[in-house]
Write an enzyme that holds these catalytic residues in place. Structure first.
Site, PDB file in Angstrom:
ATOM      1  N   SER A   1       0.799  -1.220   0.000  1.00 14.48           N
ATOM      2  CA  SER A   1       0.000   0.000   0.000  1.00 14.48           C
ATOM      3  C   SER A   1       0.833   1.271   0.000  1.00 14.48           C
ATOM      4  O   SER A   1       0.291   2.367  -0.012  1.00 14.48           O
ATOM      5  CB  SER A   1      -0.954   0.003   1.200  1.00 14.48           C
ATOM      6  OG  SER A   1      -0.226  -0.180   2.387  1.00 14.48           O
TER       7      SER A   1
ATOM      8  N   THR B   1      -1.855   4.010   3.888  1.00 11.96           N
ATOM      9  CA  THR B   1      -0.902   5.090   3.802  1.00 11.96           C
ATOM     10  C   THR B   1      -0.044   5.169   5.048  1.00 11.96           C
ATOM     11  O   THR B   1      -0.543   4.944   6.138  1.00 11.96           O
ATOM     12  CB  THR B   1      -1.720   6.383   3.706  1.00 11.96           C
ATOM     13  OG1 THR B   1      -2.560   6.255   2.574  1.00 11.96           O
ATOM     14  CG2 THR B   1      -0.857   7.600   3.629  1.00 11.96           C
TER      15      THR B   1
ATOM     16  N   THR C   1       1.843   6.982  -0.166  1.00  9.93           N
ATOM     17  CA  THR C   1       0.930   5.868  -0.404  1.00  9.93           C
ATOM     18  C   THR C   1       0.925   5.460  -1.874  1.00  9.93           C
ATOM     19  O   THR C   1       1.313   6.253  -2.739  1.00  9.93           O
ATOM     20  CB  THR C   1      -0.504   6.295  -0.013  1.00  9.93           C
ATOM     21  OG1 THR C   1      -1.372   5.166  -0.026  1.00  9.93           O
ATOM     22  CG2 THR C   1      -1.070   7.330  -0.974  1.00  9.93           C
TER      23      THR C   1
ATOM     24  N   ARG D   1      -6.460   8.501 -10.593  1.00  7.43           N
ATOM     25  CA  ARG D   1      -7.127   8.825  -9.326  1.00  7.43           C
ATOM     26  C   ARG D   1      -6.081   9.289  -8.301  1.00  7.43           C
ATOM     27  O   ARG D   1      -5.037   8.678  -8.130  1.00  7.43           O
ATOM     28  CB  ARG D   1      -7.876   7.605  -8.811  1.00  7.43           C
ATOM     29  CG  ARG D   1      -8.593   7.812  -7.464  1.00  7.43           C
ATOM     30  CD  ARG D   1      -7.739   7.415  -6.270  1.00  7.43           C
ATOM     31  NE  ARG D   1      -8.477   7.457  -5.017  1.00  7.43           N
ATOM     32  CZ  ARG D   1      -7.918   7.316  -3.825  1.00  7.43           C
ATOM     33  NH1 ARG D   1      -6.626   7.128  -3.704  1.00  7.43           N
ATOM     34  NH2 ARG D   1      -8.646   7.373  -2.735  1.00  7.43           N
TER      35      ARG D   1
ATOM     36  N   THR E   1      -5.436   8.459   7.058  1.00 10.56           N
ATOM     37  CA  THR E   1      -5.358   7.245   6.270  1.00 10.56           C
ATOM     38  C   THR E   1      -6.777   6.737   6.057  1.00 10.56           C
ATOM     39  O   THR E   1      -7.683   7.100   6.790  1.00 10.56           O
ATOM     40  CB  THR E   1      -4.476   6.199   6.979  1.00 10.56           C
ATOM     41  OG1 THR E   1      -4.396   5.027   6.166  1.00 10.56           O
ATOM     42  CG2 THR E   1      -5.024   5.823   8.334  1.00 10.56           C
ATOM     43  N   GLY E   2      -6.949   5.921   5.044  1.00 10.19           N
ATOM     44  CA  GLY E   2      -8.292   5.429   4.751  1.00 10.19           C
ATOM     45  C   GLY E   2      -8.797   5.987   3.428  1.00 10.19           C
ATOM     46  O   GLY E   2      -7.992   6.381   2.578  1.00 10.19           O
TER      47      GLY E   2
HETATM   48  N1  ASP Z   1      -5.695   7.504   1.962  1.00 11.32           N
HETATM   49  C1  ASP Z   1      -5.197   6.735   0.870  1.00 11.32           C
HETATM   50  C2  ASP Z   1      -5.896   7.127  -0.391  1.00 11.32           C
HETATM   51  O1  ASP Z   1      -7.083   7.377  -0.365  1.00 11.32           O
HETATM   52  C3  ASP Z   1      -5.306   5.260   0.996  1.00 11.32           C
HETATM   53  C4  ASP Z   1      -5.322   4.692   2.360  1.00 11.32           C
HETATM   54  O2  ASP Z   1      -4.801   5.264   3.299  1.00 11.32           O
HETATM   55  O3  ASP Z   1      -5.895   3.587   2.501  1.00 11.32           O
HETATM   56  O4  ASP Z   1      -5.253   7.126  -1.410  1.00 11.32           O
END
Ligand code: ASP
Length: 339
Positions: free
Chosen positions: A80, A200, A218, A228, A251-252
């Site tokens: 990731s 991330t 990330t 994207r 994150t997320g």
């Molecule tokens: N925040 C990151 C994104 O949307 C991915 C993640 O942290 O899961 O690219």
């Protein structure tokens, strides 16, 4: 590492490897001594240790977060972040990163391909150009001009996972395909933004001089549409630092964070007097208020203020963050959550 009573319960539980029982530490204040570094997820432990090598010698927070962020970027088991990140829908590994220092200087790259250390390119954008953000082909051109090697980043393991995903994917391009379902992004990896598809690294360091810097890097959501960009390289969304107040990172599911300018919001709430944890909680609540369906996703915020107080909050259980100061270099705590 000094902590409130609740925090101490959490810390000793973590020491004993009982992460689950430390979840109740949600309302406690965790205060680190200066210098210190915190970062998202369990892979933040190794990253923090690289940052600590800089901080413990009196080094600058900016150097620490860059050194730390490079650890998951080069980890071939980390799908990731960085070189082994899962690719986009069409098989391109495309990386996002940003960095911000105590003077408000910042640099960012998005949708960068073929360069294994986007965090270091982001730093060059900050230090060598009058700009904040470079994307796509232009970011790659700049990185090559700066001497970063061009590499094939798609590992055999990532390719195999992508091939497996494509078999049933509802929006993988096929000949004459119609009605592609673009809502299906990371399907079989579990909760979007969650542990199966994480994540991330967001890192914040407070150095011996009392200055804060942050880094965020990330590969974004697995199987994303080409081009994207999530929250991670967006200053104010995935990362924000204000040396008068503190710093925050996220994150997320980046789309939800961008909509709410999440990390900037956390820092502004701290400026108004909220603790790091209260500020993170309010930022997550804001996401859920605007879009209740976001409870099916994961978003987590992590923050530190100038006093070294640390806090985090997430939509769902499962978020964790790593802490490091002179007292302990490998602590991991669960983020408190609404669900
Ligand atoms: N925040 C990151 C994104 O949307 C991915 C993640 O942290 O899961 O690219």
């Amino acid at each position: 590492m000094t902590m409130s009573r609740r925090g101490l319960i959490g810390a000793s539980a973590v020491g004993a490897g009982l992460l689950a029982s430390a979840a109740r530490a949600g309302e406690g204040a965790t205060t680190l001594s200066k210098p210190c570094v915190i970062s998202t997820w369990d892979f933040g432990i190794a990253a923090n240790q690289a940052a600590w090598a800089v901080l413990s010698k009196g080094g600058r927070a900016l150097d620490a977060v860059e050194a730390g962020a490079r650890i998951p970027e080069q980890d071939l088991k980390n799908h990731s972040v960085g070189r082994a990140g899962y690719p986009d829908r069409d098989g391109h590994v495309s990386l996002d990163a940003c960095i911000m220092d105590e003077q408000g200087n910042c640099g960012s790259v998005a949708a960068l391909e073929h360069i294994a250390h986007p965090i270091s390119v982001a730093r060059r954008v900050m230090e060598k150009t009058p700009h904040v953000m470079l994307v796509g082909a232009g970011a790659l051109q700049f990185a090559l001009e700066q001497g970063f090697p061009r590499e094939e980043l798609l590992t055999d393991e990532s390719r195999a996972a992508w091939e497996a995903w494509k078999k049933d994917a509802k929006y993988a391009p096929r000949a004459n395909s119609e009605n592609l379902d673009y809502r299906q992004t990371s399907g079989q990896l579990g909760t979007p933004g969650g542990a199966g598809n994480h994540d991330t690294i967001g890192m914040l360091a407070l150095d011996a001089a009392g200055n804060i810097s942050g880094a965020c890097t990330t590969s974004g959501m697995a199987w994303k549409l080409r081009g994207r960009v999530g929250d991670s390289p967006i200053i104010g969304a995935g990362l924000y630092v204000d040396n008068e107040v503190g710093g925050a990172t996220s994150t997320g599911v980046g789309e939800e964070v961008i909509r709410n300018v999440g990390s900037f919001l956390v820092v502004e709430l701290m400026r108004q007097g909220r603790s790091p944890e209260e500020a993170c909680k309010e930022a997550v609540a804001r996401i859920l208020k605007k879009k209740p369906a976001a409870r099916d996703f994961q978003v987590g915020f992590l923050a530190i203020n100038k006093r070294g107080e640390v806090g985090a909050w997430a939509i769902q259980k499962g978020f964790s963050y790593a802490l490091c100061d002179a007292g302990k270099q490998d602590a991991l705590l669960p983020g408190a959550s609404f669900y």
